[in-house]
Write a protein that holds these residues in place. Structure first.
Motif, mmCIF file in Angstrom:
data_model
loop_
_atom_site.group_PDB
_atom_site.id
_atom_site.type_symbol
_atom_site.label_atom_id
_atom_site.label_comp_id
_atom_site.label_asym_id
_atom_site.label_seq_id
_atom_site.Cartn_x
_atom_site.Cartn_y
_atom_site.Cartn_z
ATOM 1 N N ARG A 50 0.834 -1.212 0.000
ATOM 2 C CA ARG A 50 0.000 0.000 0.000
ATOM 3 C C ARG A 50 0.866 1.259 0.000
ATOM 4 N NH1 ARG A 50 -3.752 -2.478 4.723
ATOM 5 N NH2 ARG A 50 -5.116 -3.760 3.415
ATOM 6 N N VAL A 51 1.989 1.189 0.716
ATOM 7 C CA VAL A 51 2.919 2.327 0.732
ATOM 8 C C VAL A 51 3.399 2.636 -0.687
ATOM 9 C CG1 VAL A 51 5.215 3.092 1.478
ATOM 10 C CG2 VAL A 51 3.677 1.993 3.115
ATOM 11 N N ILE A 52 3.806 1.576 -1.408
ATOM 12 C CA ILE A 52 4.283 1.747 -2.781
ATOM 13 C C ILE A 52 3.177 2.295 -3.675
ATOM 14 C CG2 ILE A 52 5.135 0.541 -4.833
ATOM 15 C CD1 ILE A 52 7.255 0.757 -2.711
ATOM 16 N N GLU A 53 1.991 1.678 -3.576
ATOM 17 C CA GLU A 53 0.887 2.096 -4.442
ATOM 18 C C GLU A 53 0.446 3.529 -4.164
ATOM 19 O OE1 GLU A 53 -2.167 -0.843 -3.987
ATOM 20 O OE2 GLU A 53 -1.270 -2.196 -5.474
ATOM 21 N N SER A 54 0.641 3.993 -2.928
ATOM 22 C CA SER A 54 0.252 5.362 -2.569
ATOM 23 C C SER A 54 1.318 6.385 -2.946
ATOM 24 C CB SER A 54 -0.011 5.448 -1.066
ATOM 25 O OG SER A 54 1.209 5.373 -0.326
ATOM 26 N N PHE B 248 4.325 6.398 -1.514
ATOM 27 C CA PHE B 248 4.950 6.700 -0.222
ATOM 28 C C PHE B 248 4.207 7.819 0.517
ATOM 29 C CE2 PHE B 248 8.158 4.343 -2.428
ATOM 30 C CZ PHE B 248 8.824 3.627 -1.429
ATOM 31 N N ALA B 249 2.883 7.684 0.568
ATOM 32 C CA ALA B 249 2.064 8.652 1.295
ATOM 33 C C ALA B 249 2.382 8.587 2.790
ATOM 34 C CB ALA B 249 0.582 8.363 1.063
ATOM 35 N N GLU B 250 2.410 9.744 3.436
ATOM 36 C CA GLU B 250 2.810 9.821 4.843
ATOM 37 C C GLU B 250 1.912 8.974 5.747
ATOM 38 O OE1 GLU B 250 3.424 13.247 8.284
ATOM 39 O OE2 GLU B 250 3.369 13.809 6.170
ATOM 40 N N LYS B 251 0.620 8.965 5.477
ATOM 41 C CA LYS B 251 -0.312 8.189 6.285
ATOM 42 C C LYS B 251 0.002 6.701 6.215
ATOM 43 C CE LYS B 251 -5.210 6.961 6.634
ATOM 44 N NZ LYS B 251 -6.553 7.120 6.031
ATOM 45 N N GLU B 252 0.286 6.215 5.000
ATOM 46 C CA GLU B 252 0.578 4.785 4.824
ATOM 47 C C GLU B 252 1.924 4.415 5.451
ATOM 48 O OE1 GLU B 252 -1.653 2.857 3.888
ATOM 49 O OE2 GLU B 252 -3.064 4.213 2.918
ATOM 50 N N ILE B 253 2.887 5.320 5.360
ATOM 51 C CA ILE B 253 4.201 5.084 5.972
ATOM 52 C C ILE B 253 4.073 4.993 7.487
ATOM 53 C CG2 ILE B 253 6.450 6.133 6.443
ATOM 54 C CD1 ILE B 253 6.418 7.191 3.574
#
Length: 224
Positions: free
Chosen positions: A143-147, A149-154
């Motif tokens: 999910r981090v990759i697909e986003s 590297f969105a801060e929320k997912e990180i």
């Protein structure tokens, strides 16, 4: 092999998730075996140990297929080396579960004090929790990759990694408690029983150790 290549084209973590699903099933089967061992259901332990071995073998085959499919020409958001190192660590979780299952088969748990069996069961629960968290971590990394590297997912990923580290601390404390109990009860059983108990504990600790190593590799991938 083409199937894995297509998955890598979508995300470097899709194949790792497929492998992790089998690793997760392996540790969940071990959890059932531990409970059967604790309750003295030795025939059930044997059946479940055979299933652990079967699932670990499947995980190994998937690992090799992924390695063969991971071409250096594939363009990915993380390095091929990091993916391979993570895959190796994730697979070691299943290996450690298989090792524990083998030790459960060495002998029936008769004669082992209940307080010692209680600690082993708690160690198993914590170690398997760590393995389950690693599965969550690799799904979240996708999910981090697909986003992008969105801060929320990180932050969600870091929370899972911290939880794994917390489990490792709990395992260390239980391991110390178990060693104390073994020596306190040394006059109640022979040396082979103590050896047996401590090796079950060692292999259970290895599950959480490898889970922590896998989580640390995810942290390194995010930091890069």
């Amino acid at each position: 092999m083409q199937v894995w290549t297509k998955l890598f084209a979508k995300s470097p973590f899709k194949p790792l998730i497929k492998h992790s699903e089998v690793v997760l099933e392996t540790v969940e089967t071990l959890e059932k075996a531990l409970n059967a061992w604790y309750n003295g259901n030795y025939n059930e332990v044997r059946d479940l140990a055979v299933e652990v071995d079967r699932l670990e073998d499947i995980a190994d085959r998937i690992k090799e297929e992924i390695r063969d499919s991971l071409s250096s020409k594939l363009m990915m958001a993380v390095s091929r080396e990091d993916v391979l190192i993570y895959l190796h660590m994730q697979d070691k979780v299943a290996d450690s579960a298989e090792d524990t299952a083998k030790w459960l088969l060495v002998r029936e748990p008769e004669g082992i004090p209940t307080d010692i069996k209680d600690v082993i069961l708690r160690m198993g629960s914590e170690s398997i929790k760590a393995a389950k968290l690693v599965h969550r971590a690799i799904v979240q990394m996708d999910r981090v990759i697909e986003s992008g590297f969105a801060e929320k997912e990180i932050e969600e990923e870091y929370g899972i990694i911290r939880a794994i580290e917390g489990v490792e601390k709990a395992i260390d404390e239980l391991d110390t408690e178990l060693m104390r109990l073994v020596f306190e009860n040394a006059d109640k059983f022979d040396w082979s029983t103590g050896f047996y108990v401590l090796n079950i504990a060692r292999t259970l600790s290895n599950i959480s150790d490898k889970a922590k190593d896998a989580a640390e590799r995810i942290r390194l991938m995010m930091n890069k």
